[in-house]
Write a protein that holds these residues in place. Sequence first.
Motif, PDB file in Angstrom:
ATOM      1  N   SER A  22      64.341  11.041 -49.846  1.00 51.50           N
ATOM      2  CA  SER A  22      63.599  10.336 -48.785  1.00 51.50           C
ATOM      3  C   SER A  22      62.272   9.935 -49.569  1.00 51.50           C
ATOM      4  N   VAL A  23      61.640  10.702 -50.737  1.00 46.85           N
ATOM      5  CA  VAL A  23      60.246  10.498 -51.202  1.00 46.85           C
ATOM      6  C   VAL A  23      60.738   9.128 -52.136  1.00 46.85           C
ATOM      7  N   THR A  24      61.895   9.120 -52.776  1.00 45.90           N
ATOM      8  CA  THR A  24      62.085   8.163 -53.644  1.00 45.90           C
ATOM      9  C   THR A  24      62.230   6.673 -52.791  1.00 45.90           C
ATOM     10  N   GLU A  25      62.969   6.805 -51.756  1.00 50.66           N
ATOM     11  CA  GLU A  25      63.303   5.422 -50.792  1.00 50.66           C
ATOM     12  C   GLU A  25      62.155   5.183 -50.379  1.00 50.66           C
ATOM     13  N   ARG A  26      61.108   5.991 -49.923  1.00 47.33           N
ATOM     14  CA  ARG A  26      59.980   5.468 -49.438  1.00 47.33           C
ATOM     15  C   ARG A  26      58.742   5.398 -50.303  1.00 47.33           C
ATOM     16  N   THR A  27      58.966   5.100 -51.760  1.00 47.76           N
ATOM     17  CA  THR A  27      58.153   4.912 -52.573  1.00 47.76           C
ATOM     18  C   THR A  27      57.093   3.781 -52.286  1.00 47.76           C
ATOM     19  N   ARG A  28      57.447   2.933 -51.887  1.00 51.63           N
ATOM     20  CA  ARG A  28      56.588   1.665 -51.465  1.00 51.63           C
ATOM     21  C   ARG A  28      55.731   2.168 -50.309  1.00 51.63           C
ATOM     22  N   GLU A  29      56.369   2.810 -49.234  1.00 53.97           N
ATOM     23  CA  GLU A  29      55.641   3.273 -48.127  1.00 53.97           C
ATOM     24  C   GLU A  29      54.360   3.934 -48.447  1.00 53.97           C
ATOM     25  N   ILE A  30      54.847   5.129 -49.435  1.00 54.29           N
ATOM     26  CA  ILE A  30      53.841   5.622 -49.803  1.00 54.29           C
ATOM     27  C   ILE A  30      52.660   5.076 -50.507  1.00 54.29           C
ATOM     28  N   GLY A  31      53.144   4.044 -51.278  1.00 61.77           N
ATOM     29  CA  GLY A  31      52.010   3.301 -52.063  1.00 61.77           C
ATOM     30  C   GLY A  31      50.970   2.536 -50.999  1.00 61.77           C
ATOM     31  N   ILE A  32      51.828   1.909 -49.876  1.00 61.69           N
ATOM     32  CA  ILE A  32      50.943   1.347 -48.936  1.00 61.69           C
ATOM     33  C   ILE A  32      50.100   2.228 -48.218  1.00 61.69           C
ATOM     34  N   ARG A  33      50.509   3.352 -48.120  1.00 63.25           N
ATOM     35  CA  ARG A  33      49.315   4.304 -47.421  1.00 63.25           C
ATOM     36  C   ARG A  33      48.397   4.621 -48.355  1.00 63.25           C
ATOM     37  N   MET A  34      48.573   4.749 -49.662  1.00 69.06           N
ATOM     38  CA  MET A  34      47.581   5.023 -50.591  1.00 69.06           C
ATOM     39  C   MET A  34      46.353   4.090 -50.518  1.00 69.06           C
ATOM     40  N   ALA A  35      47.018   2.529 -50.535  1.00 69.87           N
ATOM     41  CA  ALA A  35      46.283   1.479 -50.895  1.00 69.87           C
ATOM     42  C   ALA A  35      45.545   1.433 -49.432  1.00 69.87           C
ATOM     43  N   VAL A  36      45.865   1.740 -48.515  1.00 70.79           N
ATOM     44  CA  VAL A  36      44.841   1.715 -47.192  1.00 70.79           C
ATOM     45  C   VAL A  36      43.854   3.007 -47.232  1.00 70.79           C
ATOM     46  N   GLY A  37      44.068   3.784 -48.195  1.00 73.53           N
ATOM     47  CA  GLY A  37      43.223   5.057 -48.112  1.00 73.53           C
ATOM     48  C   GLY A  37      43.855   6.415 -47.920  1.00 73.53           C
ATOM     49  N   ALA A  38      44.959   6.579 -48.029  1.00 71.17           N
ATOM     50  CA  ALA A  38      45.511   7.806 -47.768  1.00 71.17           C
ATOM     51  C   ALA A  38      45.365   8.609 -49.202  1.00 71.17           C
ATOM     52  N   THR A  39      44.707   9.975 -48.920  1.00 72.12           N
ATOM     53  CA  THR A  39      44.348  10.780 -50.133  1.00 72.12           C
ATOM     54  C   THR A  39      45.748  11.449 -50.639  1.00 72.12           C
ATOM     55  N   GLU A  40      45.714  12.064 -51.706  1.00 77.52           N
ATOM     56  CA  GLU A  40      46.966  12.740 -52.225  1.00 77.52           C
ATOM     57  C   GLU A  40      47.323  13.674 -51.096  1.00 77.52           C
ATOM     58  N   SER A  41      46.367  14.343 -50.594  1.00 77.26           N
ATOM     59  CA  SER A  41      46.476  15.429 -49.782  1.00 77.26           C
ATOM     60  C   SER A  41      47.024  14.995 -48.253  1.00 77.26           C
ATOM     61  N   ASP A  42      46.814  13.799 -48.107  1.00 81.49           N
ATOM     62  CA  ASP A  42      47.224  13.178 -46.826  1.00 81.49           C
ATOM     63  C   ASP A  42      48.540  12.941 -46.960  1.00 81.49           C
ATOM     64  N   VAL A  43      49.256  12.658 -47.990  1.00 82.31           N
ATOM     65  CA  VAL A  43      50.545  12.100 -48.430  1.00 82.31           C
ATOM     66  C   VAL A  43      51.558  13.485 -48.570  1.00 82.31           C
ATOM     67  N   ARG A  44      50.707  14.425 -49.216  1.00 81.39           N
ATOM     68  CA  ARG A  44      51.510  15.763 -49.453  1.00 81.39           C
ATOM     69  C   ARG A  44      51.670  16.342 -48.024  1.00 81.39           C
ATOM     70  N   ARG A  45      50.584  16.278 -47.234  1.00 80.47           N
ATOM     71  CA  ARG A  45      50.834  16.951 -45.871  1.00 80.47           C
ATOM     72  C   ARG A  45      51.910  16.340 -45.024  1.00 80.47           C
ATOM     73  N   GLN A  46      51.948  14.987 -45.156  1.00 76.23           N
ATOM     74  CA  GLN A  46      52.943  14.206 -44.342  1.00 76.23           C
ATOM     75  C   GLN A  46      54.361  14.451 -44.655  1.00 76.23           C
ATOM     76  N   PHE A  47      54.675  14.666 -46.011  1.00 69.79           N
ATOM     77  CA  PHE A  47      56.068  15.018 -46.363  1.00 69.79           C
ATOM     78  C   PHE A  47      56.381  16.447 -46.183  1.00 69.79           C
ATOM     79  N   VAL A  48      55.302  17.462 -46.299  1.00 68.47           N
ATOM     80  CA  VAL A  48      55.620  18.702 -46.067  1.00 68.47           C
ATOM     81  C   VAL A  48      55.719  19.000 -44.378  1.00 68.47           C
ATOM     82  N   ILE A  49      54.907  18.272 -43.636  1.00 71.66           N
ATOM     83  CA  ILE A  49      55.171  18.359 -42.157  1.00 71.66           C
ATOM     84  C   ILE A  49      56.669  18.048 -42.074  1.00 71.66           C
ATOM     85  N   GLU A  50      57.110  16.676 -42.604  1.00 70.85           N
ATOM     86  CA  GLU A  50      58.388  16.251 -42.303  1.00 70.85           C
ATOM     87  C   GLU A  50      59.397  17.363 -42.538  1.00 70.85           C
TER      88      GLU A  50
END
Lengths: 407, 242
Positions: free
Chosen positions: A307-335
């Motif tokens: 899922s992380v590989t498939e959604r690389t672009r989504e992760i990029g978008i989220r980071m570009a609009v201001g998601a921090t590393e911990s935001d992204v990490r939290r999102q996938f852990v919670i998933e």
Amino acid sequence: MDFVSIVRVALRALTRNKLRSALTMLGMIIGVGAVIAMVGIGQGANEQMQAQIASMGSNLLIVQAGSPRAPGAVHVGWGATKTLVYADEAAILKQIPLATSAAAGNGSHQQVIYDANNWGTTITGTEPSFFPIRNWTFDVGAPFTQSDVTNANNVAVLGATVFMNLFPDGSNPVGRTIRIGKLPFTVVGTLQPKGQTGWGQDQDDVVFVPFTTVQKKISGQYWIQNISVTAANRDVTDSVTEQITALLRSRHRIPPGTPDDFQVHNLTDVAQVANASASVMTILLASIASVSLLVGGIGIMNIMLVSVTERTREIGIRMAVGATESDVRRQFVIEALVLAVIGGLMGIGFGLVTSWLISAVAKWAVDVSLVSIVGATFFSAAIGIFFGYYPAKKAASLDPIEALRFE
Amino acid sequence: MEGVHKIYDLGEIQVHALRGLDVTIYPGEFVAIMGASGGGKSTFMNMVGMLDRPTRGLYQLDGVDVSSLDKVEMAHLRNRKLGFVFQGFNLLSRTTALENVELPALYARLPPEERIERAREALRIVGLADREHHYPSQLSGGQQQRVAIARALMNRPSILLADEPTGNLDSRTSVEIMGIFQRLNKERGITLVLVTHEPDIAQYAQRVITFRDGKIRRDEVVAHPAVAEEVIKNMPVVGADD
């Protein structure tokens, strides 16, 4: 992101690939279900065993005539010596204050007849005190009396199996006359069933009569086969065992160095050993089942990595609009957590159904405790976090520029 | 930016993408960045957008030295001060326009009511108020780009960074997008930095900076920027963009 939003995002991501999420959850469902069912079986067996041991009587010591290590090379079987007599019982009660009650016993196999029905069963000679010592309760009637014992009267108490076979219509047998061998006996009571022992013997296939009656009218033997003794409490069973052994050795004039001609079984010890082995079995079953839970967890990790590989672009978008590393990490852990916990909860349902089926089909006692359900829930959450962390970390460490360029 | 260098270390070879850049962009400016591919435009944008940091040199944003910030601080600054518009729109698929626009606010930890209210307002600014529950796949390219602009506006940034925003759009839609940019620049005073390789798109800006080989070749003020609203009036109507 607030927690509710993250969970919502996670649920949406999981519903995007329904089949994949379902298959991943299946691993958790089977794992948690197996743990619940196996622990249930183990605990059920444990409880059944404890109930059986309790049905034998509490703090019970059984003095058995004979010894597997009798003098000489010949091993004389239990009950085959003539040295244990009623006077031994009287001495135990008199000289060992911590032995609170006792009952002598002997027996033989006889044919029992009532009307057109006959049934071959064990005739056990005993005393009125035997019934409370061994936890027997009466269905109808009452135990025979001490004067029945003194007078060697022809009175009988029927076990449930014998009662069923002699009185198939279920009529009240108290006061009726049955024949044991060739002798007439008056029925004074019937017992409630205890069921089988752990080794498959029917405890209810028995007729109790005064032991004196067996001695004088059935077997003609003056000795007895066993004495059931109740110790005052659980802590003194060992010391009572020692005192009985010392007392009987001196009464039977056994010189030092020669083996006993009797054995004292401490059923509390037997119960403890049985409990311990049942616990070991529970742990064994649970650990085997845990392996499938582990495999379920690895399945989650696998799918999260995909899922992380498939959604690389989504992760990029989220980071570009201001998601921090911990935001992204939290999102996938919670998933992963959501995946594991939903799978775990469904697994609990699956485990309950399986346990119910096992107890219905195989007639095994299965006991699913609240502890194992709560434990399974927390454990599956822990698995989600544990196996979700690595993929989440991978997602968080993506370079946003690369991720945005990813096709 | 003062003396900014960016060197990509690719193991055996080193790519010197930016070679000593000195440039100041003032608040409220509308700057177009031009140049051939490989000239350093994208690297420059990544620097400005704080997606990357210079190997050497100084980058100050509103007086804050960005090179000294850690990743979390950079993410927060990106979240609040910058808005991105990409060539490929980069909307989340299977997510409604409204939710796409809300995204930056999620990371700014705005309360849900305010988030939705602001997202609706942002969609209204780009003229898509009636499309909030549409998915990107149900929208035309121009509409998707407008959703992306609304998303960029969500946290009321001071700078909007647009990387080839019209690259995937036809000329009429491109002019419409430029019209939105000009309006945002004029009415809200948002600084605009626009990367493009189309000279006529660059004409909508007030200032054009041309890159070549990692350096600034030309930096000139556009004497008479084109006004998108007027250009559109003179364009033949080929059919409504919907």
